[in-house]
Design an enzyme around this catalytic site. Structure first.
Site, PDB file in Angstrom:
ATOM      1  N   LYS A   1      27.245  40.361  38.777  1.00 60.72           N
ATOM      2  CA  LYS A   1      27.610  40.324  37.369  1.00 60.72           C
ATOM      3  C   LYS A   1      28.424  39.066  37.098  1.00 60.72           C
ATOM      4  O   LYS A   1      29.588  38.959  37.463  1.00 60.72           O
ATOM      5  CB  LYS A   1      28.447  41.537  36.949  1.00 60.72           C
ATOM      6  CG  LYS A   1      28.526  41.609  35.419  1.00 60.72           C
ATOM      7  CD  LYS A   1      29.749  42.302  34.877  1.00 60.72           C
ATOM      8  CE  LYS A   1      30.999  41.486  34.856  1.00 60.72           C
ATOM      9  NZ  LYS A   1      31.008  40.316  33.929  1.00 60.72           N
TER      10      LYS A   1
ATOM     11  N   GLU B   1      31.422  37.188  31.578  1.00 61.71           N
ATOM     12  CA  GLU B   1      30.814  37.264  30.239  1.00 61.71           C
ATOM     13  C   GLU B   1      30.854  35.924  29.509  1.00 61.71           C
ATOM     14  O   GLU B   1      30.045  35.661  28.633  1.00 61.71           O
ATOM     15  CB  GLU B   1      31.479  38.353  29.392  1.00 61.71           C
ATOM     16  CG  GLU B   1      32.997  38.308  29.298  1.00 61.71           C
ATOM     17  CD  GLU B   1      33.676  39.113  30.397  1.00 61.71           C
ATOM     18  OE1 GLU B   1      33.319  38.920  31.590  1.00 61.71           O
ATOM     19  OE2 GLU B   1      34.562  39.925  30.068  1.00 61.71           O
TER      20      GLU B   1
ATOM     21  N   GLY C   1      38.905  36.926  40.702  1.00 59.95           N
ATOM     22  CA  GLY C   1      39.461  36.982  39.350  1.00 59.95           C
ATOM     23  C   GLY C   1      40.944  37.260  39.395  1.00 59.95           C
ATOM     24  O   GLY C   1      41.646  36.833  40.317  1.00 59.95           O
TER      25      GLY C   1
ATOM     26  N   THR D   1      42.730  42.903  37.289  1.00 57.27           N
ATOM     27  CA  THR D   1      41.342  43.356  37.378  1.00 57.27           C
ATOM     28  C   THR D   1      40.972  43.653  38.832  1.00 57.27           C
ATOM     29  O   THR D   1      40.267  44.635  39.110  1.00 57.27           O
ATOM     30  CB  THR D   1      40.389  42.316  36.748  1.00 57.27           C
ATOM     31  OG1 THR D   1      40.802  42.080  35.400  1.00 57.27           O
ATOM     32  CG2 THR D   1      38.965  42.813  36.730  1.00 57.27           C
ATOM     33  N   GLY D   2      41.464  42.846  39.748  1.00 57.71           N
ATOM     34  CA  GLY D   2      41.228  43.118  41.174  1.00 57.71           C
ATOM     35  C   GLY D   2      41.741  44.495  41.569  1.00 57.71           C
ATOM     36  O   GLY D   2      41.104  45.216  42.344  1.00 57.71           O
TER      37      GLY D   2
ATOM     38  N   GLU E   1      39.506  37.948  45.933  1.00 53.95           N
ATOM     39  CA  GLU E   1      40.052  36.590  45.885  1.00 53.95           C
ATOM     40  C   GLU E   1      40.714  36.458  44.520  1.00 53.95           C
ATOM     41  O   GLU E   1      40.042  36.392  43.502  1.00 53.95           O
ATOM     42  CB  GLU E   1      38.910  35.600  46.079  1.00 53.95           C
ATOM     43  CG  GLU E   1      39.387  34.261  46.580  1.00 53.95           C
ATOM     44  CD  GLU E   1      39.579  33.294  45.446  1.00 53.95           C
ATOM     45  OE1 GLU E   1      40.674  33.319  44.836  1.00 53.95           O
ATOM     46  OE2 GLU E   1      38.641  32.531  45.167  1.00 53.95           O
TER      47      GLU E   1
ATOM     48  N   CYS F   1      41.570  28.714  41.276  1.00 56.13           N
ATOM     49  CA  CYS F   1      42.374  29.659  42.057  1.00 56.13           C
ATOM     50  C   CYS F   1      43.291  28.925  43.020  1.00 56.13           C
ATOM     51  O   CYS F   1      44.424  29.315  43.230  1.00 56.13           O
ATOM     52  CB  CYS F   1      41.474  30.623  42.801  1.00 56.13           C
ATOM     53  SG  CYS F   1      40.178  29.816  43.743  1.00 56.13           S
TER      54      CYS F   1
ATOM     55  N   GLU G   1      50.623  32.674  37.988  1.00 58.02           N
ATOM     56  CA  GLU G   1      49.508  31.739  37.829  1.00 58.02           C
ATOM     57  C   GLU G   1      49.338  31.405  36.344  1.00 58.02           C
ATOM     58  O   GLU G   1      49.024  32.286  35.549  1.00 58.02           O
ATOM     59  CB  GLU G   1      48.241  32.404  38.374  1.00 58.02           C
ATOM     60  CG  GLU G   1      47.034  31.519  38.363  1.00 58.02           C
ATOM     61  CD  GLU G   1      45.836  32.157  39.062  1.00 58.02           C
ATOM     62  OE1 GLU G   1      45.403  31.628  40.091  1.00 58.02           O
ATOM     63  OE2 GLU G   1      45.349  33.202  38.589  1.00 58.02           O
TER      64      GLU G   1
HETATM   65  P1  NAI Z   1      39.303  38.824  35.038  1.00 55.91           P
HETATM   66  O1  NAI Z   1      39.814  39.072  36.403  1.00 55.91           O
HETATM   67  O2  NAI Z   1      39.516  39.909  34.031  1.00 55.91           O
HETATM   68  O3  NAI Z   1      37.728  38.477  35.094  1.00 55.91           O
HETATM   69  C1  NAI Z   1      37.018  38.100  36.248  1.00 55.91           C
HETATM   70  C2  NAI Z   1      35.710  38.878  36.345  1.00 55.91           C
HETATM   71  O4  NAI Z   1      36.001  40.272  36.385  1.00 55.91           O
HETATM   72  C3  NAI Z   1      34.752  38.694  35.157  1.00 55.91           C
HETATM   73  O5  NAI Z   1      33.410  38.699  35.636  1.00 55.91           O
HETATM   74  C4  NAI Z   1      34.992  39.953  34.338  1.00 55.91           C
HETATM   75  O6  NAI Z   1      33.877  40.315  33.556  1.00 55.91           O
HETATM   76  C5  NAI Z   1      35.238  40.968  35.422  1.00 55.91           C
HETATM   77  N1  NAI Z   1      35.998  42.162  34.977  1.00 55.91           N
HETATM   78  C6  NAI Z   1      36.937  42.234  33.998  1.00 55.91           C
HETATM   79  N2  NAI Z   1      37.398  43.491  33.902  1.00 55.91           N
HETATM   80  C7  NAI Z   1      36.746  44.238  34.825  1.00 55.91           C
HETATM   81  C8  NAI Z   1      36.797  45.609  35.214  1.00 55.91           C
HETATM   82  N3  NAI Z   1      37.608  46.476  34.614  1.00 55.91           N
HETATM   83  N4  NAI Z   1      36.005  46.007  36.243  1.00 55.91           N
HETATM   84  C9  NAI Z   1      35.187  45.148  36.864  1.00 55.91           C
HETATM   85  N5  NAI Z   1      35.087  43.848  36.532  1.00 55.91           N
HETATM   86  C10 NAI Z   1      35.860  43.391  35.520  1.00 55.91           C
HETATM   87  O7  NAI Z   1      39.960  37.459  34.549  1.00 55.91           O
HETATM   88  P2  NAI Z   1      40.098  36.888  33.066  1.00 55.91           P
HETATM   89  O8  NAI Z   1      40.600  37.962  32.158  1.00 55.91           O
HETATM   90  O9  NAI Z   1      38.837  36.225  32.712  1.00 55.91           O
HETATM   91  O10 NAI Z   1      41.218  35.764  33.269  1.00 55.91           O
HETATM   92  C11 NAI Z   1      42.605  36.106  33.265  1.00 55.91           C
HETATM   93  C12 NAI Z   1      43.337  35.390  34.353  1.00 55.91           C
HETATM   94  O11 NAI Z   1      42.803  35.759  35.617  1.00 55.91           O
HETATM   95  C13 NAI Z   1      43.252  33.868  34.366  1.00 55.91           C
HETATM   96  O12 NAI Z   1      44.143  33.278  33.481  1.00 55.91           O
HETATM   97  C14 NAI Z   1      43.574  33.564  35.791  1.00 55.91           C
HETATM   98  O13 NAI Z   1      44.968  33.574  35.994  1.00 55.91           O
HETATM   99  C15 NAI Z   1      42.955  34.708  36.550  1.00 55.91           C
HETATM  100  N6  NAI Z   1      41.643  34.330  37.104  1.00 55.91           N
HETATM  101  C16 NAI Z   1      41.598  33.893  38.397  1.00 55.91           C
HETATM  102  C17 NAI Z   1      40.419  33.449  38.927  1.00 55.91           C
HETATM  103  C18 NAI Z   1      40.367  32.949  40.339  1.00 55.91           C
HETATM  104  O14 NAI Z   1      39.681  31.977  40.611  1.00 55.91           O
HETATM  105  N7  NAI Z   1      41.006  33.627  41.270  1.00 55.91           N
HETATM  106  C19 NAI Z   1      39.184  33.394  38.149  1.00 55.91           C
HETATM  107  C20 NAI Z   1      39.325  33.926  36.812  1.00 55.91           C
HETATM  108  C21 NAI Z   1      40.522  34.359  36.322  1.00 55.91           C
HETATM  109 MG    MG Z   2      40.197  40.112  31.833  1.00 54.80          MG
END
Ligand code: NAI
Ligand code: MG
Length: 482
Positions: A176, A179, A229, A233-234, A251, A285, A385
């Site tokens: 997935k 979005e 992510g 969410t993790g 990660e 990250c 972060e």
């Molecule tokens: P997120 O962690 O919510 O999104 C990452 C992925 O998780 C996307 O594919 C999203 O659709 C999916 N996701 C969201 N909610 C979910 C759920 N309940 N169950 C399963 N999958 C879900 O991150 P977001 O909101 O886009 O960004 C927020 C912050 O997260 C950023 O400002 C950054 O600090 C961090 N982040 C870190 C990343 C990294 O490389 N480690 C990558 C993206 C975000």
């Molecule tokens: Mg989110």
């Protein structure tokens, strides 16, 4: 601009999901709508997992020989390279990242398929001496259906690194994409199809995190979950997977320091301190978001960094600036919210701290390269972060203090150590709580082959390198009494 209409890839067919809901996909550089994607439902996720299960258990995929799997992955690598420029432009369109970074991402994606393609016929068990008359051996088997939730900052690279490893080991995949950035995953799906993968081996479901993502993470019939992510969410993904005893690889980003000593190779240190925080506008990250610099060289070092960061170009990804846009208005506000806390936390802005206006692209959100000095090391901005081009500077007097500062966040992904004193560098490397340490460099050119992952809240499990194959295999022990 023609708006692409995207579909899911389920069981080898590009299909309209059952859900009527759609999502607009934007070009972060301009704010323009560039694609229209389905917001898939739980039922769509279920169809994809069912297809992946069928492909894993029956049909041709389980019969493909390991070296043939490797050849198929190598073919994917070749096709990624054949389409390098168009993929790079698409990634830049979708994420806003500077074009040269888009190109680097495509090359990295090709290398993941190449690396794991080469590994596919080298995954094996061992024999273990028990006693005369007993033959004991292990089999390293694929785990089954692997689920991959991909972030928006490095969509093609992250999809490639985990899917290539999972496929090399003989698993099937449900992916997935984020979005906000599904475009290159769709192209990758087409390439994978053309490379001859059997239907159902790779499935792609487009949709939002809280619906499609949550449905995938909580699906009872997946065997492994790889997530990149945010920490919140993790946590949700891990809880959902726990209900089904599904192992997870997480990660979750970082607050990684560069530690600079007075005997550092200064030009390289300056270059990488800057690069590591501006790459992808800090939305990385492994961004080097903290500069820990020895008090004896702080003034001169910070001046050099400031001079570099003061002369960076900001603009749309397509024009290949030093700093492209922030992904979205929401992400930009998140950075601004952090900046509002800076002064109360003792910090002062040496540079930036606000949005940048880019005349030719008023619809995009841009943030100025930012340097903050004097923050209380316990404060939110010092420890969390920010995910923008924001560097926080701290100084230290001795090794003890450097290590203490380096470890003063809940994260532990990467650390850069800059000194010509090898003993000091290794001692510090041993004491810093991070999954990857770089001495007199940062990133070692991408490091497809190096295990990558976090200590503490940066997550667990390792991606990249041969180590990642452990995520996608399980060990079976067989003992025969002769
Ligand atoms: P997120 O962690 O919510 O999104 C990452 C992925 O998780 C996307 O594919 C999203 O659709 C999916 N996701 C969201 N909610 C979910 C759920 N309940 N169950 C399963 N999958 C879900 O991150 P977001 O909101 O886009 O960004 C927020 C912050 O997260 C950023 O400002 C950054 O600090 C961090 N982040 C870190 C990343 C990294 O490389 N480690 C990558 C993206 C975000
Ligand atoms: Mg989110």
């Amino acid at each position: 601009m023609n708006v692409r209409i995207l579909k899911n890839l389920v069981n080898g067919v590009w299909s309209e999901p059952s859900a009527a809901e759609r999502m607009d996909i934007h070009n972060p550089s301009t704010g323009e709508v560039i694609a229209d994607a389905p917001a898939s439902s739980e039922e769509d996720v279920n169809l994809a997992v069912t297809a992946a299960r069928r492909a894993f258990e029956s049909g041709d995929w389980p019969l493909v020989k390991p070296h043939e799997r490797g050849q198929m992955l190598l073919r994917v690598a070749e096709m990624i390279r054949e389409n390098k420029e168009s993929l790079a432009r698409l990634e830049t369109l979708d994420t806003g990242k500077p074009l040269s970074q888009g190109r680097a991402d495509v090359e990295a994606a090709a290398r993941y398929f190449e690396f794991y393609g080469g590994a596919a016929d080298k995954i094996h068990g061992e024999t273990i001496p028990i006693e005369p008359g007993v033959l004991d051996y292990t089999l390293r088997e694929p785990v089954g259906v692997t689920a991959h939730i991909i972030p928006w900052n490095y969509p093609l690279q992250v999809a490639s690194r985990s899917c290539a490893a999972a496929l090399a080991a003989g698993n099937t995949v449900v992916m997935k994409p984020a979005e906000q950035t599904p475009l290159t995953a769709i192209e990758l799906g087409m390439i994978i199809q053309q490379a001859g993968f059997v239907e159902g081996v790779v499935n792609i479901v487009l949709g939002e995190g809280h619906t499609a993502g949550a449905a995938l993470a909580s699906h009872y019939d997946i065997n492994h979950m790889t997530f990149t992510g945010s920490v919140p969410t993790g946590t949700k993904v891990m809880k959902a997977a726990a209900e089904n005893i599904v192992p997870v690889t997480l990660e979750l980003g970082g607050k990684s320091p560069n530690i600079v000593f007075p005997d550092a190779p200064m030009d390289d240190a300056v270059e990488w301190v800057v690069k590591s925080i501006i790459q992808n506008a800090g939305q990385t990250c492994s961004a080097g978001s903290r500069l820990l610099v020895h008090a004896d060289c702080k003034a001169s070092f910070v001046e050099k960094v400031l001079d570099r960061m003061n002369h960076l170009s900001i603009g749309p990804g397509e024009s290949d600036p030093d700093i492209g846009p922030i992904l979205s208005e929401q992400q930009c506000r998140r950075i601004e919210d952090f900046m509002k806390k800076v002064e109360a936390d003792g910090g002062k802005f040496l540079l930036g701290g606000t949005r940048a206006q880019v005349e030719e692209a008023p619809g995009g959100c841009y943030f100025k390269p930012t340097i903050i000095d004097g923050l209380n090391p316990e404060s939110t901005v010092a420890r969390e972060e920010v995910f923008g081009p924001v560097l926080s500077v701290f100084s230290f007097e001795d090794d003890e203090e450097a290590v203490k500062l380096a470890n003063n966040t809940d994260y532990g992904l990467v650390t850069g150590i800059w000194t010509k004193d090898v003993s000091r560098a290794h001692k510090i490397a041993g004491r810093v709580k991070a999954g990857q340490i770089f001495i007199n460099n940062y990133g070692a050119g991408g490091g497809i082959q190096m295990p990558f992952g976090g200590y503490r809240k940066s997550g667990f499990g390792r991606e990249k390198g041969l180590e990642a194959l452990r995520n996608y295999t399980q060990l079976k022990n067989i003992a025969l009494k002769m």
